[in-house]
Design a protein around this motif. Structure first.
Motif, PDB file in Angstrom:
ATOM      1  N   ARG A  85       0.848  -1.185   0.000  1.00 10.43           N
ATOM      2  CA  ARG A  85       0.000   0.000   0.000  1.00 10.43           C
ATOM      3  C   ARG A  85       0.883   1.234   0.000  1.00 10.43           C
ATOM      4  N   VAL A  86       0.458   2.277  -0.666  1.00 12.21           N
ATOM      5  CA  VAL A  86       1.245   3.510  -0.777  1.00 12.21           C
ATOM      6  C   VAL A  86       0.544   4.646  -0.037  1.00 12.21           C
ATOM      7  N   ILE A  87       1.319   5.387   0.754  1.00 17.47           N
ATOM      8  CA  ILE A  87       0.840   6.614   1.387  1.00 17.47           C
ATOM      9  C   ILE A  87       1.699   7.767   0.890  1.00 17.47           C
ATOM     10  N   SER A  88       1.056   8.848   0.507  1.00 15.16           N
ATOM     11  CA  SER A  88       1.808   9.996  -0.005  1.00 15.16           C
ATOM     12  C   SER A  88       1.110  11.289   0.346  1.00 15.16           C
ATOM     13  N   SER A 141       2.799  19.326  10.271  1.00 13.91           N
ATOM     14  CA  SER A 141       3.502  18.355  11.130  1.00 13.91           C
ATOM     15  C   SER A 141       2.563  17.246  11.578  1.00 13.91           C
ATOM     16  N   GLU A 142       1.330  17.628  11.905  1.00 17.42           N
ATOM     17  CA  GLU A 142       0.350  16.614  12.317  1.00 17.42           C
ATOM     18  C   GLU A 142       0.051  15.661  11.163  1.00 17.42           C
ATOM     19  N   TYR A 143      -0.065  16.202   9.960  1.00 17.10           N
ATOM     20  CA  TYR A 143      -0.287  15.371   8.779  1.00 17.10           C
ATOM     21  C   TYR A 143       0.843  14.357   8.624  1.00 17.10           C
ATOM     22  N   ARG A 144       2.061  14.842   8.796  1.00 13.52           N
ATOM     23  CA  ARG A 144       3.223  13.953   8.625  1.00 13.52           C
ATOM     24  C   ARG A 144       3.234  12.844   9.676  1.00 13.52           C
ATOM     25  N   HIS A 145       2.944  13.202  10.901  1.00 10.76           N
ATOM     26  CA  HIS A 145       2.893  12.200  11.969  1.00 10.76           C
ATOM     27  C   HIS A 145       1.806  11.166  11.677  1.00 10.76           C
ATOM     28  N   GLN A 161      -4.941   0.324  -1.369  1.00 12.50           N
ATOM     29  CA  GLN A 161      -3.884   0.541  -2.364  1.00 12.50           C
ATOM     30  C   GLN A 161      -3.194   1.893  -2.196  1.00 12.50           C
ATOM     31  N   LEU A 162      -3.976   2.931  -1.935  1.00 10.98           N
ATOM     32  CA  LEU A 162      -3.410   4.282  -1.949  1.00 10.98           C
ATOM     33  C   LEU A 162      -4.108   5.167  -0.922  1.00 10.98           C
ATOM     34  N   VAL A 163      -3.295   5.870  -0.131  1.00  8.07           N
ATOM     35  CA  VAL A 163      -3.806   6.860   0.813  1.00  8.07           C
ATOM     36  C   VAL A 163      -3.120   8.185   0.512  1.00  8.07           C
ATOM     37  N   LEU A 164      -3.893   9.189   0.185  1.00  6.03           N
ATOM     38  CA  LEU A 164      -3.340  10.505  -0.129  1.00  6.03           C
ATOM     39  C   LEU A 164      -3.732  11.506   0.948  1.00  6.03           C
ATOM     40  N   PHE A 202       1.305  13.906  -1.637  1.00  6.29           N
ATOM     41  CA  PHE A 202       1.167  14.653  -2.880  1.00  6.29           C
ATOM     42  C   PHE A 202       2.256  15.709  -2.991  1.00  6.29           C
ATOM     43  N   GLY A 203       3.521  15.253  -2.852  1.00  8.32           N
ATOM     44  CA  GLY A 203       4.647  16.181  -2.895  1.00  8.32           C
ATOM     45  C   GLY A 203       4.816  16.867  -4.240  1.00  8.32           C
ATOM     46  N   LEU A 204       5.394  18.057  -4.210  1.00  4.34           N
ATOM     47  CA  LEU A 204       5.635  18.866  -5.408  1.00  4.34           C
ATOM     48  C   LEU A 204       6.400  18.077  -6.472  1.00  4.34           C
ATOM     49  N   GLY A 205       5.815  17.981  -7.668  1.00  3.20           N
ATOM     50  CA  GLY A 205       6.504  17.361  -8.788  1.00  3.20           C
ATOM     51  C   GLY A 205       6.622  15.858  -8.695  1.00  3.20           C
ATOM     52  N   ILE A 206       6.142  15.254  -7.623  1.00  8.97           N
ATOM     53  CA  ILE A 206       6.277  13.816  -7.400  1.00  8.97           C
ATOM     54  C   ILE A 206       4.903  13.157  -7.256  1.00  8.97           C
ATOM     55  N   GLY A 207       3.988  13.831  -6.570  1.00 12.85           N
ATOM     56  CA  GLY A 207       2.697  13.249  -6.212  1.00 12.85           C
ATOM     57  C   GLY A 207       1.896  12.726  -7.382  1.00 12.85           C
ATOM     58  N   SER A 208       1.858  13.476  -8.487  1.00 13.72           N
ATOM     59  CA  SER A 208       1.065  13.055  -9.645  1.00 13.72           C
ATOM     60  C   SER A 208       1.579  11.746 -10.225  1.00 13.72           C
ATOM     61  N   ALA A 209       2.892  11.594 -10.271  1.00  7.55           N
ATOM     62  CA  ALA A 209       3.482  10.371 -10.812  1.00  7.55           C
ATOM     63  C   ALA A 209       3.196   9.176  -9.908  1.00  7.55           C
ATOM     64  N   VAL A 210       3.211   9.408  -8.584  1.00  7.56           N
ATOM     65  CA  VAL A 210       2.887   8.339  -7.624  1.00  7.56           C
ATOM     66  C   VAL A 210       1.450   7.868  -7.846  1.00  7.56           C
ATOM     67  N   ILE A 211       0.532   8.826  -7.935  1.00  5.78           N
ATOM     68  CA  ILE A 211      -0.883   8.490  -8.126  1.00  5.78           C
ATOM     69  C   ILE A 211      -1.093   7.732  -9.431  1.00  5.78           C
ATOM     70  N   SER A 212      -0.494   8.220 -10.508  1.00  7.09           N
ATOM     71  CA  SER A 212      -0.671   7.588 -11.815  1.00  7.09           C
ATOM     72  C   SER A 212      -0.210   6.137 -11.805  1.00  7.09           C
ATOM     73  N   GLY A 213       0.934   5.892 -11.171  1.00  6.94           N
ATOM     74  CA  GLY A 213       1.476   4.536 -11.131  1.00  6.94           C
ATOM     75  C   GLY A 213       0.566   3.574 -10.388  1.00  6.94           C
ATOM     76  N   VAL A 214       0.083   4.002  -9.217  1.00  8.74           N
ATOM     77  CA  VAL A 214      -0.775   3.132  -8.408  1.00  8.74           C
ATOM     78  C   VAL A 214      -2.124   2.917  -9.086  1.00  8.74           C
ATOM     79  N   VAL A 215      -2.720   3.999  -9.589  1.00  2.00           N
ATOM     80  CA  VAL A 215      -4.037   3.899 -10.219  1.00  2.00           C
ATOM     81  C   VAL A 215      -3.991   2.997 -11.438  1.00  2.00           C
ATOM     82  N   GLU A 216      -2.994   3.171 -12.297  1.00  2.27           N
ATOM     83  CA  GLU A 216      -2.917   2.364 -13.513  1.00  2.27           C
ATOM     84  C   GLU A 216      -2.764   0.880 -13.185  1.00  2.27           C
ATOM     85  N   GLN A 217      -1.875   0.564 -12.238  1.00  2.99           N
ATOM     86  CA  GLN A 217      -1.660  -0.839 -11.894  1.00  2.99           C
ATOM     87  C   GLN A 217      -2.912  -1.462 -11.284  1.00  2.99           C
ATOM     88  N   THR A 218      -3.599  -0.695 -10.450  1.00  2.00           N
ATOM     89  CA  THR A 218      -4.830  -1.205  -9.825  1.00  2.00           C
ATOM     90  C   THR A 218      -5.887  -1.500 -10.879  1.00  2.00           C
TER      91      THR A 218
END
Length: 476
Positions: free
Chosen positions: A317-320, A370-374, A349-352, A322-338
């Motif tokens: 399972r992936v947790i992200s 900080s709370e989000y990160r924790h 599968q994915l928690v954003l 939605f980091g700058l310049g990275i988040g969209s690629a993470v989502i695309s990879g997980v969504v397509e494979q699913t």
């Protein structure tokens, strides 16, 4: 942790992953929180009867004696229950560990509210059942069901306390017997803090055994191994050891396998090992990129996309955030494979957790971030760090958010995989991880160290890094 305990961790981790693990908590599970045991609870009752509670082994009958003397009036017993178990004590570490895991079914003979409090503190909705009528209703959006088969301290008059209550249980509370019998057939139970002297449970276990015989489901319990006390005679200790072995055989007859610990505190160690093994199936991906040097934006985004897709394919399972310049690629990879697997995209599968960019409440944004990160890292067992830069006042600078996520992950014991060849903060974290890594603390530690080292080697390209990272995920 010995071999038996490690084997239990493996077995229960598998049941947890498949959604089959249930918990049955007895009085001993609440003792470390500060609640009294039955002997302490009934000491005033024994004193009133001019009996020594330390000499009494059948405490249910002791409670019945008091009711008999008072002409079936159990007001004092009810008040004791309310006084002792309505205190708002904090859940133990074991309660907190269980509440963090995706366990949907809890049974308990306890009157306290520690289980539901632990679930609530973890943001979960507990559907609590302690009356027959409650079995017919379902709390909206529940995460777990807590069956309190002997009642609740807040409703002491209805609690199962004296022998009369136990004798009438199969008539008055038959739906609870039916529900527990069903769970014992369909789920794998872990019994904790339980002495197995409860006549209701004994009755239910025997009925399940008779129905299913050698095909009954295997359950587990954790008990403290007999220890010789300071003034105990050797012969008396050996006698208790023989009884212990015979008792383990009797539990096995009704489908419950015993795993022993030296101290009650070791139960938390086993539960934490189960949680850690479960969390290793959840990967937190931390990344931010304005500058993709030296690989370039298109190649870098393709790498993140393919890595995320392969992680999902390997059933992680992936947790992200939605980091700058990275988040969209993470989502695309997980969504397509699913979708390719014919699956349905959900939190398995994915928690954003996209970070809010404007302050709408009274709390400052950095505090909220900080709370989000924790929160995200509370549910992850492995964290992957990529790139780590952002644009500030027209200049590319290192991402302080990624640095904070690294520190939080390290403090929580999350296994960290910095892909050093992506540069910036990720490269700095790679250096720190290699410096602190101790192979002896890990199974296959030397192999892990070699793979981690390769993730920052100048000879490693992004395609190599993808394969190395996936290999790491499988052996950690």
């Amino acid at each position: 942790m010995n071999k038996e305990q490690a084997r239990l961790v493996e077995l229960l981790s598998k049941e947890l992953e498949e959604g089959n693990l249930a918990i049955f908590a007895g009085a001993g599970f609440s003792r470390n929180a500060g609640f009294v045991d039955w002997k302490t609870l009934l000491k005033p009752i024994a004193d009133e009867l001019d009996l020594d509670v330390e000499k009494e082994w059948d405490l249910v009958t002791l409670a019945q004696y008091h009711a008999n003397v008072n002409h079936a009036n159990r007001a004092k017993l009810n008040q004791l229950l309310v006084t002792e178990f309505s205190t708002k004590l904090a859940p133990t570490e074991s309660h907190r560990i269980l509440a963090r895991m995706p366990i949907e079914t809890y049974w308990t003979t306890n009157y306290d509210n520690l289980i539901e409090t632990a679930l609530d503190n973890n943001g979960k909705v507990a559907d609590v059942k302690y009356t027959v009528k409650q079995l017919a209703t379902t709390r909206s959006n529940r995460d777990a069901v807590v069956y309190k088969m002997h009642g609740d301290a807040a409703h002491a008059a209805e609690a199962v306390l004296i022998r009369d209550d136990y004798e009438r249980y199969h008539l008055k509370m038959q739906p609870f017997i039916t529900a527990l019998s069903g769970d014992l057939v369909s789920k794998t139970f872990l019994f904790v803090g339980f002495s197995f002297t409860d006549p209701n449970l004994e009755y239910i276990l025997s009925r399940v055994r008779i129905h299913y015989g050698p095909d009954q489901r295997q359950h587990h319990c954790i008990l403290r191994k007999a220890k010789r006390s300071e003034k105990e005679e050797q012969a008396d200790f050996e006698y208790r050891q023989r009884k212990e072995q015979l008792f383990a055989g009797e539990l096995l007859r009704v489908g419950i396998k015993v795993t022993y610990v030296d101290e009650y505190e070791d139960i938390s160690v086993i539960l934490k090992a189960i949680e850690d093994k479960h969390k290793r199936r959840t990967i937190f991906i931390s990344g931010a990129a304005h500058d993709y040097a030296p690989w370039g934006q298109a190649v870098s985004e393709r790498f993140v996309y393919e890595l995320s897709r392969e992680i999902n394919k390997a059933q992680f399972r992936v947790i992200s955030g939605f980091g700058l310049g990275i988040g969209s690629a993470v989502i695309s990879g997980v969504v397509e494979q699913t979708i390719m697997n014919g699956g349905r995209l959900d939190s398995d599968q994915l928690v954003l957790r996209p970070f809010p960019q404007t302050q709408s409440g009274s709390r400052p944004l950095p505090e909220l971030w900080s709370e989000y990160r924790h929160t995200m890292l509370d549910h992850a067992g492995i964290a992957i760090f990529l790139f780590g830069n952002k644009l500030v006042d027209g200049k590319t600078v290192e991402s302080n958010g990624m640095r904070e996520e690294f520190e939080i992950a390290r403090a929580k014991g999350v296994f960290i995989i910095p892909i050093g060849i992506t540069g910036f903060i990720a490269h700095q974290l790679w250096i720190e991880v290699l410096k602190d890594f101790k192979p002896d603390n890990h199974v296959r530690g030397e192999d892990i160290f070699t793979l981690l080292k390769a993730l920052g080697d100048e000879k490693t390209d992004l395609n190599d890094a993808k394969g190395i990272t996936l290999h790491l995920l499988k052996i950690i």
